[in-house]
Design a protein around this motif. Structure first.
Motif, mmCIF file in Angstrom:
data_model
loop_
_atom_site.group_PDB
_atom_site.id
_atom_site.type_symbol
_atom_site.label_atom_id
_atom_site.label_comp_id
_atom_site.label_asym_id
_atom_site.label_seq_id
_atom_site.Cartn_x
_atom_site.Cartn_y
_atom_site.Cartn_z
ATOM 1 N N TRP A 84 0.820 -1.213 0.000
ATOM 2 C CA TRP A 84 0.000 0.000 0.000
ATOM 3 C C TRP A 84 0.853 1.262 0.000
ATOM 4 O O TRP A 84 0.421 2.307 -0.482
ATOM 5 C CB TRP A 84 -0.968 0.006 1.181
ATOM 6 N N ARG A 113 -1.790 6.758 -5.683
ATOM 7 C CA ARG A 113 -2.859 7.575 -5.113
ATOM 8 C C ARG A 113 -3.038 8.818 -5.995
ATOM 9 O O ARG A 113 -3.557 9.837 -5.557
ATOM 10 C CB ARG A 113 -2.521 7.984 -3.668
ATOM 11 N N TYR A 121 -5.380 3.200 -3.686
ATOM 12 C CA TYR A 121 -4.219 2.331 -3.528
ATOM 13 C C TYR A 121 -4.018 1.424 -4.735
ATOM 14 O O TYR A 121 -4.005 0.213 -4.637
ATOM 15 C CB TYR A 121 -4.294 1.569 -2.207
#
Length: 176
Positions: free
Chosen positions: A22, A27, A104
Protein backbone atom coordinates in the motif's frame (compact mmCIF):
# COMPACT_ATOMS: atom_id res chain seq x y z
CA UNK A 1 -4.17 -31.63 -8.88
CA UNK A 2 -0.63 -32.30 -7.69
CA UNK A 3 0.97 -30.28 -4.90
CA UNK A 4 3.40 -28.39 -7.19
CA UNK A 5 0.62 -27.28 -9.50
CA UNK A 6 -1.45 -26.12 -6.52
CA UNK A 7 1.47 -24.06 -5.22
CA UNK A 8 2.07 -22.51 -8.65
CA UNK A 9 -1.63 -21.68 -9.02
CA UNK A 10 -1.74 -20.11 -5.56
CA UNK A 11 1.45 -18.12 -6.21
CA UNK A 12 -0.01 -16.87 -9.50
CA UNK A 13 -3.19 -15.75 -7.78
CA UNK A 14 -1.29 -13.99 -5.02
CA UNK A 15 1.02 -12.27 -7.50
CA UNK A 16 -2.02 -11.13 -9.46
CA UNK A 17 -3.12 -9.09 -6.46
CA UNK A 18 -2.45 -5.57 -7.53
CA UNK A 19 -0.88 -3.35 -4.95
CA UNK A 20 0.77 -5.82 -2.63
CA UNK A 21 2.38 -2.82 -0.92
CA UNK A 22 0.00 0.00 0.00
CA UNK A 23 2.94 2.38 0.58
CA UNK A 24 3.91 2.36 -3.10
CA UNK A 25 0.45 1.93 -4.66
CA UNK A 26 -0.78 4.85 -6.75
CA UNK A 27 -2.86 7.57 -5.11
CA UNK A 28 -2.72 9.81 -8.19
CA UNK A 29 -5.84 11.64 -9.40
CA UNK A 30 -7.77 9.67 -12.01
CA UNK A 31 -8.78 12.85 -13.86
CA UNK A 32 -12.51 12.06 -13.84
CA UNK A 33 -13.71 14.69 -11.34
CA UNK A 34 -14.65 18.18 -12.53
CA UNK A 35 -11.77 20.57 -11.84
CA UNK A 36 -12.89 22.59 -8.80
CA UNK A 37 -10.94 25.61 -10.06
CA UNK A 38 -13.03 25.66 -13.24
CA UNK A 39 -16.38 24.13 -12.22
CA UNK A 40 -18.33 26.81 -10.38
CA UNK A 41 -21.52 24.81 -9.85
CA UNK A 42 -22.13 22.60 -6.83
CA UNK A 43 -21.05 18.98 -7.39
CA UNK A 44 -21.79 15.67 -5.68
CA UNK A 45 -19.91 12.58 -6.75
CA UNK A 46 -19.77 9.05 -5.35
CA UNK A 47 -16.78 6.96 -6.36
CA UNK A 48 -15.95 3.28 -6.09
CA UNK A 49 -12.68 1.47 -6.68
CA UNK A 50 -11.53 -2.09 -6.23
CA UNK A 51 -10.74 -2.76 -2.59
CA UNK A 52 -7.08 -3.07 -1.69
CA UNK A 53 -5.17 -6.28 -2.44
CA UNK A 54 -7.05 -9.59 -2.86
CA UNK A 55 -10.31 -8.05 -1.60
CA UNK A 56 -10.50 -6.18 -4.90
CA UNK A 57 -11.30 -9.43 -6.69
CA UNK A 58 -14.84 -9.24 -5.35
CA UNK A 59 -15.40 -5.97 -3.47
CA UNK A 60 -15.07 -2.22 -3.87
CA UNK A 61 -14.35 0.71 -1.55
CA UNK A 62 -16.70 3.70 -1.94
CA UNK A 63 -16.62 7.35 -0.88
CA UNK A 64 -18.59 10.58 -1.29
CA UNK A 65 -17.23 13.92 -2.55
CA UNK A 66 -19.10 17.22 -2.44
CA UNK A 67 -18.20 20.68 -3.69
CA UNK A 68 -20.33 23.67 -2.88
CA UNK A 69 -20.98 26.25 -5.60
CA UNK A 70 -17.94 28.48 -6.02
CA UNK A 71 -15.72 26.33 -3.75
CA UNK A 72 -12.14 25.70 -4.83
CA UNK A 73 -11.98 22.25 -3.20
CA UNK A 74 -14.07 19.17 -2.63
CA UNK A 75 -14.94 17.74 0.74
CA UNK A 76 -14.45 13.97 0.76
CA UNK A 77 -16.22 11.73 3.28
CA UNK A 78 -15.17 8.11 3.69
CA UNK A 79 -14.89 5.23 6.11
CA UNK A 80 -11.60 3.37 6.49
CA UNK A 81 -10.99 0.38 8.73
CA UNK A 82 -7.33 0.90 9.54
CA UNK A 83 -8.22 4.19 11.24
CA UNK A 84 -10.15 2.22 13.87
CA UNK A 85 -7.15 -0.04 14.39
CA UNK A 86 -5.16 3.12 15.22
CA UNK A 87 -7.74 4.40 17.72
CA UNK A 88 -9.27 6.95 15.32
CA UNK A 89 -12.83 7.21 14.00
CA UNK A 90 -13.50 5.09 10.91
CA UNK A 91 -15.37 8.04 9.35
CA UNK A 92 -13.38 11.06 8.36
CA UNK A 93 -13.76 14.05 6.09
CA UNK A 94 -11.08 16.14 4.42
CA UNK A 95 -10.71 18.85 1.77
CA UNK A 96 -8.91 18.22 -1.52
CA UNK A 97 -8.80 19.35 -5.13
CA UNK A 98 -8.62 15.70 -6.22
CA UNK A 99 -11.52 13.61 -4.89
CA UNK A 100 -10.98 10.98 -7.57
CA UNK A 101 -7.61 9.64 -6.45
CA UNK A 102 -6.75 6.02 -7.11
CA UNK A 103 -7.65 3.82 -4.16
CA UNK A 104 -4.22 2.33 -3.53
CA UNK A 105 -3.60 1.39 -7.13
CA UNK A 106 -7.22 0.89 -8.22
CA UNK A 107 -8.73 3.45 -10.57
CA UNK A 108 -12.05 4.78 -9.27
CA UNK A 109 -15.26 4.89 -11.25
CA UNK A 110 -18.15 7.28 -10.78
CA UNK A 111 -21.18 5.67 -9.23
CA UNK A 112 -23.13 8.94 -9.07
CA UNK A 113 -22.59 12.47 -10.34
CA UNK A 114 -24.88 15.45 -9.72
CA UNK A 115 -24.26 19.12 -10.53
CA UNK A 116 -25.97 22.44 -10.25
CA UNK A 117 -28.99 23.41 -8.19
CA UNK A 118 -29.94 19.83 -7.29
CA UNK A 119 -26.45 19.23 -5.88
CA UNK A 120 -26.52 22.58 -4.04
CA UNK A 121 -29.78 21.61 -2.34
CA UNK A 122 -28.57 18.14 -1.35
CA UNK A 123 -25.11 19.00 0.03
CA UNK A 124 -26.44 20.34 3.38
CA UNK A 125 -28.52 17.16 3.74
CA UNK A 126 -25.45 15.03 3.02
CA UNK A 127 -23.42 17.00 5.58
CA UNK A 128 -26.14 16.40 8.19
CA UNK A 129 -26.26 12.70 7.36
CA UNK A 130 -22.46 12.50 7.73
CA UNK A 131 -22.76 14.09 11.18
CA UNK A 132 -25.46 11.58 12.17
CA UNK A 133 -23.74 8.44 10.83
CA UNK A 134 -24.27 5.89 13.62
CA UNK A 135 -21.12 3.78 13.06
CA UNK A 136 -18.45 6.52 13.00
CA UNK A 137 -16.12 4.51 15.21
CA UNK A 138 -16.84 1.01 13.91
CA UNK A 139 -15.59 -1.06 10.99
CA UNK A 140 -16.09 -4.66 9.99
CA UNK A 141 -15.21 -6.01 6.55
CA UNK A 142 -18.27 -8.27 6.61
CA UNK A 143 -21.16 -7.83 7.07
CA UNK A 144 -20.45 -4.19 7.94
CA UNK A 145 -20.42 -1.44 8.90
CA UNK A 146 -17.70 -0.60 6.39
CA UNK A 147 -16.84 1.84 3.60
CA UNK A 148 -19.88 0.74 1.59
CA UNK A 149 -22.28 0.91 4.52
CA UNK A 150 -21.53 4.63 4.81
CA UNK A 151 -22.73 5.92 1.39
CA UNK A 152 -25.64 3.45 1.50
CA UNK A 153 -26.69 4.90 4.86
CA UNK A 154 -26.31 8.46 3.58
CA UNK A 155 -28.52 7.57 0.61
CA UNK A 156 -31.22 6.29 2.98
CA UNK A 157 -31.12 9.65 4.79
CA UNK A 158 -31.05 11.59 1.51
CA UNK A 159 -33.17 9.49 -0.89
CA UNK A 160 -33.23 12.36 -3.40
CA UNK A 161 -29.63 11.40 -4.25
CA UNK A 162 -30.95 8.39 -6.14
CA UNK A 163 -27.78 6.48 -5.23
CA UNK A 164 -27.80 2.82 -6.24
CA UNK A 165 -24.87 0.94 -4.81
CA UNK A 166 -23.27 -1.69 -7.09
CA UNK A 167 -23.48 -5.38 -6.28
CA UNK A 168 -19.76 -5.40 -5.40
CA UNK A 169 -20.34 -2.82 -2.64
CA UNK A 170 -20.25 -5.51 0.02
CA UNK A 171 -21.61 -4.15 3.28
CA UNK A 172 -24.01 -1.67 1.69
CA UNK A 173 -26.96 -3.78 2.85
CA UNK A 174 -25.88 -3.39 6.48
CA UNK A 175 -27.46 0.07 6.53
CA UNK A 176 -30.98 -1.21 5.84
Amino acid sequence: MNKSLTIVALATLVSACSNADWRTASREPAGIAPDPQQEQEAVIEVYGADAFSWRGWFAIHTWIATKEAGASEYKVHEVVGWRVERGQPALYSYHTETPDRYWYGAKPEKILSLKGEQAAQLIPKINQAVQNYPWKNEYSVFPGPNSNTFPAWVSLQVPELGLEMPFSAIGSGYAN
